[in-house]
Design a protein around this motif. Structure first.
Motif, PDB file in Angstrom:
ATOM      1  N   MET B  54       9.095 -15.276   2.756  1.00  0.00           N
ATOM      2  CA  MET B  54       9.485 -16.652   2.447  1.00  0.00           C
ATOM      3  C   MET B  54      10.330 -16.657   1.177  1.00  0.00           C
ATOM      4  N   LYS B  55      11.341 -17.531   1.152  1.00  0.00           N
ATOM      5  CA  LYS B  55      12.183 -17.640  -0.033  1.00  0.00           C
ATOM      6  C   LYS B  55      12.684 -19.060  -0.166  1.00  0.00           C
ATOM      7  N   GLU B  56      12.927 -19.453  -1.392  1.00  0.00           N
ATOM      8  CA  GLU B  56      13.477 -20.767  -1.683  1.00  0.00           C
ATOM      9  C   GLU B  56      14.595 -20.607  -2.700  1.00  0.00           C
ATOM     10  N   LYS B  57      15.668 -21.355  -2.525  1.00  0.00           N
ATOM     11  CA  LYS B  57      16.752 -21.312  -3.487  1.00  0.00           C
ATOM     12  C   LYS B  57      16.345 -22.005  -4.774  1.00  0.00           C
ATOM     13  N   GLY B  58      16.816 -21.419  -5.863  1.00  0.00           N
ATOM     14  CA  GLY B  58      16.630 -22.057  -7.147  1.00  0.00           C
ATOM     15  C   GLY B  58      17.862 -22.853  -7.530  1.00  0.00           C
ATOM     16  N   ASP B  59      18.184 -22.851  -8.805  1.00  0.00           N
ATOM     17  CA  ASP B  59      19.298 -23.655  -9.297  1.00  0.00           C
ATOM     18  C   ASP B  59      20.661 -22.994  -9.111  1.00  0.00           C
ATOM     19  N   ILE B  60      20.686 -21.658  -9.081  1.00  0.00           N
ATOM     20  CA  ILE B  60      21.974 -20.947  -9.013  1.00  0.00           C
ATOM     21  C   ILE B  60      21.919 -19.804  -7.996  1.00  0.00           C
ATOM     22  N   PRO B  61      21.726 -20.086  -6.707  1.00  0.00           N
ATOM     23  CA  PRO B  61      21.573 -19.004  -5.725  1.00  0.00           C
ATOM     24  C   PRO B  61      22.880 -18.364  -5.254  1.00  0.00           C
ATOM     25  N   GLU B  62      24.012 -19.002  -5.566  1.00  0.00           N
ATOM     26  CA  GLU B  62      25.280 -18.524  -5.017  1.00  0.00           C
ATOM     27  C   GLU B  62      25.584 -17.105  -5.492  1.00  0.00           C
ATOM     28  N   GLY B  63      25.924 -16.256  -4.557  1.00  0.00           N
ATOM     29  CA  GLY B  63      26.267 -14.873  -4.871  1.00  0.00           C
ATOM     30  C   GLY B  63      25.078 -13.930  -4.867  1.00  0.00           C
ATOM     31  N   TYR B  64      23.895 -14.485  -4.582  1.00  0.00           N
ATOM     32  CA  TYR B  64      22.662 -13.683  -4.598  1.00  0.00           C
ATOM     33  C   TYR B  64      21.900 -13.873  -3.287  1.00  0.00           C
ATOM     34  N   SER B  65      21.095 -12.878  -2.958  1.00  0.00           N
ATOM     35  CA  SER B  65      20.102 -13.019  -1.911  1.00  0.00           C
ATOM     36  C   SER B  65      18.845 -12.290  -2.374  1.00  0.00           C
ATOM     37  N   VAL B  66      17.747 -12.483  -1.647  1.00  0.00           N
ATOM     38  CA  VAL B  66      16.490 -11.855  -2.037  1.00  0.00           C
ATOM     39  C   VAL B  66      15.790 -11.318  -0.795  1.00  0.00           C
ATOM     40  N   SER B  67      14.834 -10.449  -1.063  1.00  0.00           N
ATOM     41  CA  SER B  67      14.039  -9.877   0.015  1.00  0.00           C
ATOM     42  C   SER B  67      12.607  -9.735  -0.458  1.00  0.00           C
ATOM     43  N   ARG B  68      11.667 -10.189   0.398  1.00  0.00           N
ATOM     44  CA  ARG B  68      10.247 -10.011   0.069  1.00  0.00           C
ATOM     45  C   ARG B  68       9.543  -9.539   1.334  1.00  0.00           C
ATOM     46  N   GLU B  69       9.517  -8.240   1.524  1.00  0.00           N
ATOM     47  CA  GLU B  69       8.888  -7.626   2.696  1.00  0.00           C
ATOM     48  C   GLU B  69       7.416  -7.330   2.459  1.00  0.00           C
ATOM     49  N   LYS B  70       7.051  -7.138   1.189  1.00  0.00           N
ATOM     50  CA  LYS B  70       5.650  -6.913   0.828  1.00  0.00           C
ATOM     51  C   LYS B  70       5.285  -7.875  -0.312  1.00  0.00           C
ATOM     52  N   LYS B  71       4.017  -8.205  -0.375  1.00  0.00           N
ATOM     53  CA  LYS B  71       3.573  -9.206  -1.340  1.00  0.00           C
ATOM     54  C   LYS B  71       3.886  -8.788  -2.773  1.00  0.00           C
ATOM     55  N   GLU B  72       3.780  -7.528  -3.080  1.00  0.00           N
ATOM     56  CA  GLU B  72       3.924  -7.093  -4.464  1.00  0.00           C
ATOM     57  C   GLU B  72       5.370  -6.849  -4.880  1.00  0.00           C
ATOM     58  N   ARG B  73       6.299  -6.908  -3.977  1.00  0.00           N
ATOM     59  CA  ARG B  73       7.672  -6.514  -4.273  1.00  0.00           C
ATOM     60  C   ARG B  73       8.658  -7.619  -3.941  1.00  0.00           C
ATOM     61  N   PHE B  74       9.573  -7.888  -4.880  1.00  0.00           N
ATOM     62  CA  PHE B  74      10.576  -8.943  -4.694  1.00  0.00           C
ATOM     63  C   PHE B  74      11.902  -8.396  -5.198  1.00  0.00           C
ATOM     64  N   SER B  75      12.879  -8.301  -4.305  1.00  0.00           N
ATOM     65  CA  SER B  75      14.160  -7.687  -4.642  1.00  0.00           C
ATOM     66  C   SER B  75      15.247  -8.747  -4.741  1.00  0.00           C
TER      67      SER B  75
END
Lengths: 113, 115
Positions: B54-75
């Motif tokens: 699950m992911k939600e955009k913050g205030d400045i998401p442009e140009g970025y993406s994220v990945s959360r495949e495991k609970k302890e790790r956020f890329s």
């Protein structure tokens, strides 16, 4: 939308004197309020927070903060400053129904010997 | 003590490169965040995640993406780095219960320079 204002970019104080770093906030509901400190090239360290209850909150390293609902302020204070307190201080607010923190722009505290 | 670890403290990347910033927390926190810190602008939220995948955009998401495949790790991923993404990136985590005033804990930061 929630917001935080730290009106001073820099605060200068002599060692041993009391210090105050100012913060005002705006939220739609009841706020959770936080202070963090950042030393050079480091991440943010949690100092203290206000959730509910006593308006005077005590935190790490002798710091305290006073919540004033009528003035929507949460100023950080310490009775006697140390040179080692010199750092960047951030105030942050979170609405009770939100997961995210909104930060102020930071205030640099410089304590001179 | 809560530990939020950002694996890379200092990176130098070229314009157009794909950049991965990795963050791991060891306290079983549901929420994880990526902030960007710039002088005079304070911290600005890029993305956050309240659960795996699950992911939600913050205030400045442009140009970025994220990945959360495991609970302890956020890329945090910069698909094509640009010079205006030169900054300090801070990862953070917290418990999810939104009505309890949970503290958000930060990592040491990753200094990214894009040349």
């Amino acid at each position: 939308a929630q917001s935080v204002a730290q009106p001073e970019d820099q605060v200068n104080v002599a060692e041993g004197n009391p210090l105050t770093v100012k913060c005002t906030y705006s939220v739609s509901g009841n706020p959770y309020l936080f202070w963090y400190v950042q030393y050079p090239n480091r991440g943010l360290q949690f100092l203290l927070k206000y959730i509910t209850g006593d308006n005077l909150v005590k935190g790490s390293y002798g710091f305290e903060a006073e919540f004033n609902k009528s003035q929507t302020s949460f100023h950080l204070k310490k009775p006697s400053a140390l040179v080692s307190d010199s750092a960047l201080y951030f105030c942050a607010v979170r609405d009770m129904e939100d997961s995210t923190l909104t930060f102020g722009k930071g205030t640099m505290l410089l304590v001179s010997p | 003590d809560v530990k939020v670890t950002q694996s890379s403290r200092y990176l130098v990347k070229r314009t157009g490169e794909k950049v991965f910033l990795e963050c791991v927390q060891d306290m079983d926190h549901e929420n994880m965040f990526w902030y960007r810190q710039d002088p005079g602008l304070g911290l600005r939220l890029i993305y956050f995640s309240y659960d795996v995948k699950m992911k939600e955009k913050g205030d400045i998401p442009e140009g970025y993406s994220v990945s959360r495949e495991k609970k302890e790790r956020f890329s945090l991923i910069l698909e094509s780095a640009s010079t205006n993404q030169t900054s300090m990136y801070l990862c953070a985590s917290s418990l999810r219960q939104v009505f309890s005033g949970n503290t958000i804990y930060f990592g040491e930061g990753s200094w990214l320079t894009v040349v």
